[in-house]
Design a protein around this motif. Structure first.
Motif, PDB file in Angstrom:
ATOM      1  N   ASP A  54     -36.575  58.175 -19.071  1.00 52.61           N
ATOM      2  CA  ASP A  54     -36.392  57.076 -20.024  1.00 52.61           C
ATOM      3  C   ASP A  54     -35.956  55.795 -19.319  1.00 52.61           C
ATOM      4  OD1 ASP A  54     -34.971  59.337 -22.459  1.00 52.61           O
ATOM      5  OD2 ASP A  54     -37.036  58.627 -22.225  1.00 52.61           O
ATOM      6  N   GLY A  55     -35.685  55.898 -18.028  1.00 50.07           N
ATOM      7  CA  GLY A  55     -35.226  54.742 -17.268  1.00 50.07           C
ATOM      8  C   GLY A  55     -33.729  54.583 -17.243  1.00 50.07           C
ATOM      9  N   SER A  56     -33.003  55.497 -17.857  1.00 50.35           N
ATOM     10  CA  SER A  56     -31.545  55.423 -17.841  1.00 50.35           C
ATOM     11  C   SER A  56     -31.011  55.772 -16.462  1.00 50.35           C
ATOM     12  CB  SER A  56     -30.959  56.388 -18.868  1.00 50.35           C
ATOM     13  OG  SER A  56     -31.360  56.037 -20.167  1.00 50.35           O
ATOM     14  N   THR A  57     -30.002  55.035 -16.038  1.00 53.16           N
ATOM     15  CA  THR A  57     -29.425  55.255 -14.724  1.00 53.16           C
ATOM     16  C   THR A  57     -27.941  55.580 -14.833  1.00 53.16           C
ATOM     17  OG1 THR A  57     -28.951  52.906 -14.443  1.00 53.16           O
ATOM     18  CG2 THR A  57     -31.064  53.702 -13.598  1.00 53.16           C
ATOM     19  N   SER A  58     -27.444  56.254 -13.830  1.00 57.03           N
ATOM     20  CA  SER A  58     -26.011  56.546 -13.751  1.00 57.03           C
ATOM     21  C   SER A  58     -25.604  56.533 -12.289  1.00 57.03           C
ATOM     22  CB  SER A  58     -25.683  57.891 -14.390  1.00 57.03           C
ATOM     23  OG  SER A  58     -26.361  58.934 -13.750  1.00 57.03           O
ATOM     24  N   TYR A  59     -24.337  56.222 -12.051  1.00 53.57           N
ATOM     25  CA  TYR A  59     -23.834  56.079 -10.687  1.00 53.57           C
ATOM     26  C   TYR A  59     -22.459  56.720 -10.555  1.00 53.57           C
ATOM     27  CZ  TYR A  59     -27.451  52.504 -10.261  1.00 53.57           C
ATOM     28  OH  TYR A  59     -28.656  51.841 -10.239  1.00 53.57           O
ATOM     29  N   ALA A  60     -22.188  57.196  -9.350  1.00 59.36           N
ATOM     30  CA  ALA A  60     -20.835  57.621  -9.035  1.00 59.36           C
ATOM     31  C   ALA A  60     -19.947  56.388  -9.004  1.00 59.36           C
ATOM     32  CB  ALA A  60     -20.814  58.326  -7.681  1.00 59.36           C
ATOM     33  N   ASP A  61     -18.698  56.561  -9.410  1.00 60.93           N
ATOM     34  CA  ASP A  61     -17.775  55.425  -9.429  1.00 60.93           C
ATOM     35  C   ASP A  61     -17.649  54.770  -8.055  1.00 60.93           C
ATOM     36  OD1 ASP A  61     -15.430  56.901 -11.814  1.00 60.93           O
ATOM     37  OD2 ASP A  61     -17.287  55.773 -12.119  1.00 60.93           O
ATOM     38  N   SER A  62     -17.747  55.576  -7.014  1.00 61.13           N
ATOM     39  CA  SER A  62     -17.554  55.066  -5.657  1.00 61.13           C
ATOM     40  C   SER A  62     -18.660  54.121  -5.192  1.00 61.13           C
ATOM     41  CB  SER A  62     -17.436  56.229  -4.676  1.00 61.13           C
ATOM     42  OG  SER A  62     -18.609  57.031  -4.713  1.00 61.13           O
ATOM     43  N   VAL A  63     -19.801  54.118  -5.897  1.00 61.06           N
ATOM     44  CA  VAL A  63     -20.918  53.271  -5.456  1.00 61.06           C
ATOM     45  C   VAL A  63     -21.319  52.236  -6.497  1.00 61.06           C
ATOM     46  CG1 VAL A  63     -21.768  55.164  -4.035  1.00 61.06           C
ATOM     47  CG2 VAL A  63     -22.803  54.759  -6.284  1.00 61.06           C
ATOM     48  N   LYS A  64     -20.694  52.258  -7.661  1.00 63.76           N
ATOM     49  CA  LYS A  64     -21.050  51.300  -8.709  1.00 63.76           C
ATOM     50  C   LYS A  64     -20.882  49.877  -8.215  1.00 63.76           C
ATOM     51  CE  LYS A  64     -20.150  54.037 -12.871  1.00 63.76           C
ATOM     52  NZ  LYS A  64     -19.255  54.237 -14.038  1.00 63.76           N
ATOM     53  N   GLY A  65     -21.879  49.057  -8.506  1.00 64.29           N
ATOM     54  CA  GLY A  65     -21.839  47.665  -8.089  1.00 64.29           C
ATOM     55  C   GLY A  65     -22.345  47.440  -6.675  1.00 64.29           C
ATOM     56  N   ARG A  66     -22.543  48.520  -5.916  1.00 62.44           N
ATOM     57  CA  ARG A  66     -23.031  48.388  -4.536  1.00 62.44           C
ATOM     58  C   ARG A  66     -24.401  49.033  -4.344  1.00 62.44           C
ATOM     59  NH1 ARG A  66     -20.503  50.873  -0.490  1.00 62.44           N
ATOM     60  NH2 ARG A  66     -19.703  52.600  -1.757  1.00 62.44           N
ATOM     61  N   PHE A  67     -24.662  50.124  -5.031  1.00 59.51           N
ATOM     62  CA  PHE A  67     -25.922  50.848  -4.890  1.00 59.51           C
ATOM     63  C   PHE A  67     -26.764  50.660  -6.151  1.00 59.51           C
ATOM     64  CE2 PHE A  67     -24.438  54.470  -1.827  1.00 59.51           C
ATOM     65  CZ  PHE A  67     -23.919  53.503  -0.969  1.00 59.51           C
ATOM     66  N   THR A  68     -28.081  50.656  -5.964  1.00 62.47           N
ATOM     67  CA  THR A  68     -29.007  50.563  -7.084  1.00 62.47           C
ATOM     68  C   THR A  68     -30.127  51.578  -6.913  1.00 62.47           C
ATOM     69  OG1 THR A  68     -28.565  48.195  -7.338  1.00 62.47           O
ATOM     70  CG2 THR A  68     -30.533  49.072  -8.414  1.00 62.47           C
ATOM     71  N   ILE A  69     -30.322  52.404  -7.923  1.00 60.93           N
ATOM     72  CA  ILE A  69     -31.419  53.366  -7.910  1.00 60.93           C
ATOM     73  C   ILE A  69     -32.588  52.778  -8.690  1.00 60.93           C
ATOM     74  CG2 ILE A  69     -30.612  54.600  -9.969  1.00 60.93           C
ATOM     75  CD1 ILE A  69     -31.594  57.199  -8.630  1.00 60.93           C
ATOM     76  N   SER A  70     -33.792  52.991  -8.182  1.00 59.50           N
ATOM     77  CA  SER A  70     -34.979  52.493  -8.866  1.00 59.50           C
ATOM     78  C   SER A  70     -36.160  53.386  -8.518  1.00 59.50           C
ATOM     79  CB  SER A  70     -35.272  51.042  -8.489  1.00 59.50           C
ATOM     80  OG  SER A  70     -35.552  50.929  -7.101  1.00 59.50           O
ATOM     81  N   GLN A  71     -37.260  53.158  -9.202  1.00 64.34           N
ATOM     82  CA  GLN A  71     -38.449  53.963  -8.957  1.00 64.34           C
ATOM     83  C   GLN A  71     -39.692  53.108  -9.092  1.00 64.34           C
ATOM     84  OE1 GLN A  71     -38.541  57.031 -11.982  1.00 64.34           O
ATOM     85  NE2 GLN A  71     -38.150  55.581 -13.622  1.00 64.34           N
ATOM     86  N   ASP A  72     -40.708  53.509  -8.383  1.00 61.87           N
ATOM     87  CA  ASP A  72     -42.025  52.895  -8.499  1.00 61.87           C
ATOM     88  C   ASP A  72     -42.974  54.040  -8.839  1.00 61.87           C
ATOM     89  OD1 ASP A  72     -44.595  51.869  -8.137  1.00 61.87           O
ATOM     90  OD2 ASP A  72     -43.960  50.537  -6.525  1.00 61.87           O
ATOM     91  N   ASN A  73     -43.282  54.172 -10.118  1.00 69.61           N
ATOM     92  CA  ASN A  73     -44.097  55.305 -10.557  1.00 69.61           C
ATOM     93  C   ASN A  73     -45.510  55.266  -9.970  1.00 69.61           C
ATOM     94  OD1 ASN A  73     -42.024  56.423 -12.090  1.00 69.61           O
ATOM     95  ND2 ASN A  73     -42.585  55.266 -13.907  1.00 69.61           N
ATOM     96  N   ALA A  74     -46.015  54.068  -9.742  1.00 66.99           N
ATOM     97  CA  ALA A  74     -47.360  53.946  -9.168  1.00 66.99           C
ATOM     98  C   ALA A  74     -47.410  54.524  -7.757  1.00 66.99           C
ATOM     99  CB  ALA A  74     -47.794  52.494  -9.164  1.00 66.99           C
ATOM    100  N   LYS A  75     -46.267  54.477  -7.073  1.00 61.01           N
ATOM    101  CA  LYS A  75     -46.200  54.987  -5.697  1.00 61.01           C
ATOM    102  C   LYS A  75     -45.504  56.333  -5.619  1.00 61.01           C
ATOM    103  CE  LYS A  75     -46.146  50.405  -3.548  1.00 61.01           C
ATOM    104  NZ  LYS A  75     -45.411  49.474  -2.659  1.00 61.01           N
TER     105      LYS A  75
END
Length: 121
Positions: A54-75
């Motif tokens: 659905d595109g929902s993301t979640s992060y560990a508290d230790s990385v919030k604001g520093r790490f970003t998860i994303s995806q490229d479905n075409a690739k």
């Protein structure tokens, strides 16, 4: 057969950035959870970030604001952009995929071989 192949790890000084990539082969299900985990020597594996179909993301508290998860479905590729890296981010990073995130947390699902990230002070 499902195969996950990570790349992009390396050595960087504190404050630097890296982008990890994970190419997913053979995963044809429309519902999924894809995530990044890490494990440092002598420590338990921990979840870093996750994204679902659905595109929902979640992060560990230790990385919030520093790490970003994303995806490229075409690739068929999952990414983890890591900024403002700290020495405590040093670990082997793994990508994983399954129908549900809880399966990955339990250690199930499909996993890559890992890519090493080393952050020096």
């Amino acid at each position: 057969q499902v195969l996950l192949v990570e790349s992009g790890g390396g050595s960087v000084q504190a404050g630097g950035s890296l982008r990890l990539s994970c190419v997913v082969y053979g995963y044809t299900y429309s519902d999924y959870c894809m995530a990044w985990f890490r494990q440092a020597p002598g420590k338990e594996r921990e979840g870093v970030a996750a994204i679902d179909s659905d595109g929902s993301t979640s992060y560990a508290d230790s990385v919030k604001g520093r790490f970003t998860i994303s995806q490229d479905n075409a690739k068929n590729t999952l990414y983890l952009q890591m900024n403002s890296l700290k020495p405590e981010d040093t670990a082997m990073y793994y990508c994983a995929a399954d129908h549900e995130c809880r399966t990955l947390v339990a250690g199930g699902g499909y996993w890559g071989q890992g890519t090493q990230v080393t952050v020096s002070s």
